[in-house]
Enzyme design. Structure first.
Site, PDB file in Angstrom:
ATOM      1  N   LYS A 268       0.935  -1.231   0.026  1.00 11.98           N
ATOM      2  CA  LYS A 268      -0.174  -0.123  -0.026  1.00 11.98           C
ATOM      3  C   LYS A 268       0.733   1.509  -0.147  1.00 11.98           C
ATOM      4  O   LYS A 268       1.852   1.128   0.565  1.00 11.98           O
ATOM      5  CB  LYS A 268      -0.902  -0.067   1.174  1.00 11.98           C
ATOM      6  CG  LYS A 268      -2.107  -0.808   1.139  1.00 11.98           C
ATOM      7  CD  LYS A 268      -2.833  -0.625   2.529  1.00 11.98           C
ATOM      8  CE  LYS A 268      -4.067  -1.693   2.617  1.00 11.98           C
ATOM      9  NZ  LYS A 268      -4.968  -1.278   1.527  1.00 11.98           N
ATOM     10  N   ARG A 342     -10.345 -11.036   2.174  1.00 13.55           N
ATOM     11  CA  ARG A 342     -11.380 -12.136   1.528  1.00 13.55           C
ATOM     12  C   ARG A 342     -10.687 -13.602   1.633  1.00 13.55           C
ATOM     13  O   ARG A 342     -11.467 -14.683   1.603  1.00 13.55           O
ATOM     14  CB  ARG A 342     -11.654 -11.939   0.086  1.00 13.55           C
ATOM     15  CG  ARG A 342     -10.442 -11.732  -0.807  1.00 13.55           C
ATOM     16  CD  ARG A 342     -11.020 -10.828  -2.227  1.00 13.55           C
ATOM     17  NE  ARG A 342     -11.053  -9.555  -1.814  1.00 13.55           N
ATOM     18  CZ  ARG A 342     -11.230  -8.626  -2.838  1.00 13.55           C
ATOM     19  NH1 ARG A 342     -11.603  -9.105  -4.157  1.00 13.55           N
ATOM     20  NH2 ARG A 342     -11.235  -7.332  -2.744  1.00 13.55           N
TER      21      ARG A 342
HETATM   22  N1  BES Z   1      -8.262  -3.640   4.314  1.00 13.11           N
HETATM   23  C1  BES Z   1      -8.380  -3.145   3.039  1.00 13.11           C
HETATM   24  C2  BES Z   1      -9.718  -2.502   2.687  1.00 13.11           C
HETATM   25  C3  BES Z   1      -9.604  -0.879   3.484  1.00 13.11           C
HETATM   26  C4  BES Z   1      -9.402   0.002   2.598  1.00 13.11           C
HETATM   27  C5  BES Z   1     -10.099  -1.030   4.836  1.00 13.11           C
HETATM   28  C6  BES Z   1      -9.484   1.400   3.528  1.00 13.11           C
HETATM   29  C7  BES Z   1     -10.369   0.266   5.326  1.00 13.11           C
HETATM   30  C8  BES Z   1      -9.854   1.482   4.309  1.00 13.11           C
HETATM   31  C9  BES Z   1      -8.516  -4.241   2.003  1.00 13.11           C
HETATM   32  O1  BES Z   1      -7.474  -5.492   2.344  1.00 13.11           O
HETATM   33  C10 BES Z   1      -7.865  -3.861   0.613  1.00 13.11           C
HETATM   34  O2  BES Z   1      -6.748  -3.584   0.974  1.00 13.11           O
HETATM   35  N2  BES Z   1      -8.604  -3.901  -0.292  1.00 13.11           N
HETATM   36  C11 BES Z   1      -8.051  -3.731  -1.531  1.00 13.11           C
HETATM   37  C12 BES Z   1      -8.758  -4.463  -2.412  1.00 13.11           C
HETATM   38  C13 BES Z   1      -8.021  -4.231  -3.913  1.00 13.11           C
HETATM   39  C14 BES Z   1      -6.775  -4.644  -3.880  1.00 13.11           C
HETATM   40  C15 BES Z   1      -8.923  -5.400  -4.935  1.00 13.11           C
HETATM   41  C16 BES Z   1      -8.856  -2.068  -1.683  1.00 13.11           C
HETATM   42  O3  BES Z   1     -10.105  -1.933  -1.413  1.00 13.11           O
HETATM   43  O4  BES Z   1      -7.875  -1.432  -2.427  1.00 13.11           O
HETATM   44 ZN    ZN Z   2      -5.492  -5.333   1.639  1.00 13.55          ZN
END
Ligand code: BES
Ligand code: ZN
Ligand code: ZN
Length: 491
Positions: A268, A342
């Site tokens: 990230k 997931r």
């Molecule tokens: N934990 C994150 C989702 C999230 C984002 C929670 C912002 C709280 C605030 C999740 O694991 C994630 O990173 N999801 C990705 C999925 C993508 C790679 C398909 C996302 O939402 O960007």
């Molecule tokens: Zn994530």
């Protein structure tokens, strides 16, 4: 614990009187001196003409203030709680007021309504008063100072017994908020497990699976997420059997417990990455909810299942492109290691369905950033394979004002998750609908058509801003909603 007093305390700094929309109040307990009554009455006259705000304040002596709190005649179910929260906020204007006498019997309502109103009002006040100060070492006294409420009423016993339910919920919510607020260097999966184990004291049955056991069970989707971390991965189950010998099927609640989500190799960006300590909020709601069941001895059988793991990059970390065999037997192509929630839930869901054969499964997860794009910080996303369960969740959500919005599932979205070389892939880059495709992915791991609902709480679990029942930070969103669901429909 509530505290009560029979009259205006000498050492209290304020008195709160409750008036109707027409500014009527009672002095049923005859505790107001003529002088105070006169002051309140003439103040109320001015309020009437100005149609003053909901809460206002006058001096009734040189040491004591009186708050006049206006209460609607007709209101929605969560109004008393939010009023309590609003009163707590109002008191923040008065730094020196720490002792307040709440004249409950001043409210001109019938007995039952009054009792309910005050147990909820106080619960809202307490929910709003939450703080997380354990890491503050300076100005300890100021940081920890609390407001002390004393209730003046002749319905002490009834208010106390009505309040018990709310006290248990509050303890659940506070536990959830505490867990979510903990920094990620403290709340590793292991310390989290230790916190959960402590719940056995309350009569909850806790079972913890370590990496060796998870490997044996075949939970490779969950294990893959933790592979790059020095911290061990766990799955914990928490059972509450409050409905002995009758209906055996438990209600199941499953939570994503990613103690920190760096994204893994699909790293990230640095900005706001610190927020990913709250990526375990779904699991914390499950844990807080189960705690509240035990505290209030809920007449229900329930199980909480949480996957606890840290998503880190490292030389042994999972790679984009890896294929893992999940607990269900289905193979998953991990195209993006940041879509890890997931993977955690996939194994937790199939395991829960197989082991506990529950009446329903509700999972909670801070699953997608896309749900924040869709619904912001107002509604959680709701997805379900079952209209009846879904409608019950929506009703419970309306009752407590923890809002959810149902989004669709459809076979065409499902198709987007087909992998070229495995059974399913963990992300779809082309089709949009990020929160829906995530839910479709989860649905593939419900193997026996168990009624299932998924709550994507990414926008709701944590907020920089304060709201009506929390001071900002971890909200505990979901505990009140699911408590209400269980109380209304399953006890
Ligand atoms: N934990 C994150 C989702 C999230 C984002 C929670 C912002 C709280 C605030 C999740 O694991 C994630 O990173 N999801 C990705 C999925 C993508 C790679 C398909 C996302 O939402 O960007
Ligand atoms: Zn994530
Ligand atoms: Zn995540």
């Amino acid at each position: 614990m509530l505290s009560f007093t029979s009259g205006l305390s000498q050492d209290s700094e304020a008195l709160a009187v409750f008036v109707t929309e027409k500014y009527v109040y009672n002095d049923r307990n005859s505790i107001l001196s003529n002088n105070i009554t006169q002051r309140i009455n003439s103040f109320i006259k001015t309020l009437r003409t100005k149609n003053e705000e909901e809460i206002s304040c006058i001096d009734i002596s040189d040491r004591q203030k009186c708050f006049v709190i206006k209460v609607k005649n007709k209101y929605v179910s969560y109004y008393p709680q939010e009023k309590g929260g609003a009163f707590f906020s109002y008191l923040q204007k008065f730094k020196n007021i720490k002792k307040v006498d709440l004249y409950a019997d001043s409210l001109n309502q019938d007995k039952e309504k009054l009792i309910k109103f005050f147990s909820e009002f106080i619960s809202g006040f307490n929910l709003k008063s939450y703080t997380f100060n354990k890491y503050k070492t300076l100005n300890k006294k100021e940081v920890n100072s609390k407001i002390n409420l004393k209730i003046i009423t002749s319905y002490k016993k009834k208010i106390e017994s009505n309040y018990k339910y709310h006290e248990a919920i509050k303890e659940g919510v506070f536990f959830t908020r505490d867990l979510v607020s903990e920094p990620p260097n403290i709340l590793s999966p292991k310390t989290y497990v230790n916190e959960i184990k402590k719940l056995s004291k309350l009569g909850l049955k806790v079972k913890v699976y370590n990496e060796k056991e998870l490997k044996k069970l075949g939970m490779n989707a969950l294990l893959g997420v933790g592979q790059g971390s020095a911290n061990e991965t766990y799955l914990a189950t928490i059972e509450w059997n409050g409905k002995k010998n009758t209906e055996k099927k438990p209600l199941a609640f499953v939570g994503k417990g990613v103690c920190f989500d760096t994204g893994g190799i699909s790293l990230k960006p640095a900005r706001f990455m610190e927020e990913m300590k709250y990526d375990m909020a779904g699991s914390a709601v499950v844990v807080g909810l189960l705690k509240s069941f035990a505290l209030r001895k809920a007449k229900v059988n329930a199980v909480g299942v949480v996957g606890l793991v840290e998503n880190m990059p490292g030389s042994n970390a999972q790679r984009p492109g890896d294929i893992v065999k999940s607990y269900s037997g289905k193979t998953i192509e991990v195209l993006n290691t940041d879509a890890e929630g997931r993977l955690v839930l996939a194994d937790a869901l199939s395991f829960t369905e197989k082991k506990f054969k529950p009446k329903f499964i509700i999972d909670l997860a801070t699953l997608t950033g896309a749900i924040i794009v869709t619904l912001g910080q107002e509604y959680a996303g709701l997805f379900s394979n079952n209209d009846e369960l879904s409608n019950k969740i929506i009703k419970a959500s309306d009752n407590v004002n923890e809002k959810v919005w149902r989004l669709p599932l459809h076979k065409n979205y499902d198709k987007l998750m087909d992998s070229n070389i495995a059974d399913v892939q963990n992300i779809n880059y082309a089709g949009g609908a990020g929160s829906i495709t995530a839910a479709q992915f989860l649905q593939r791991f419900i193997l026996n058509k168990t009624p299932w609902a998924h709550l994507d709480i990414a926008g709701m679990a944590f907020s920089k801003k304060a709201a009506s029942l929390n001071p900002g930070g971890a909200t505990g969103f979901g505990v009140r909603l699911l408590s209400n669901l269980v109380k209304q429909y399953y006890e």
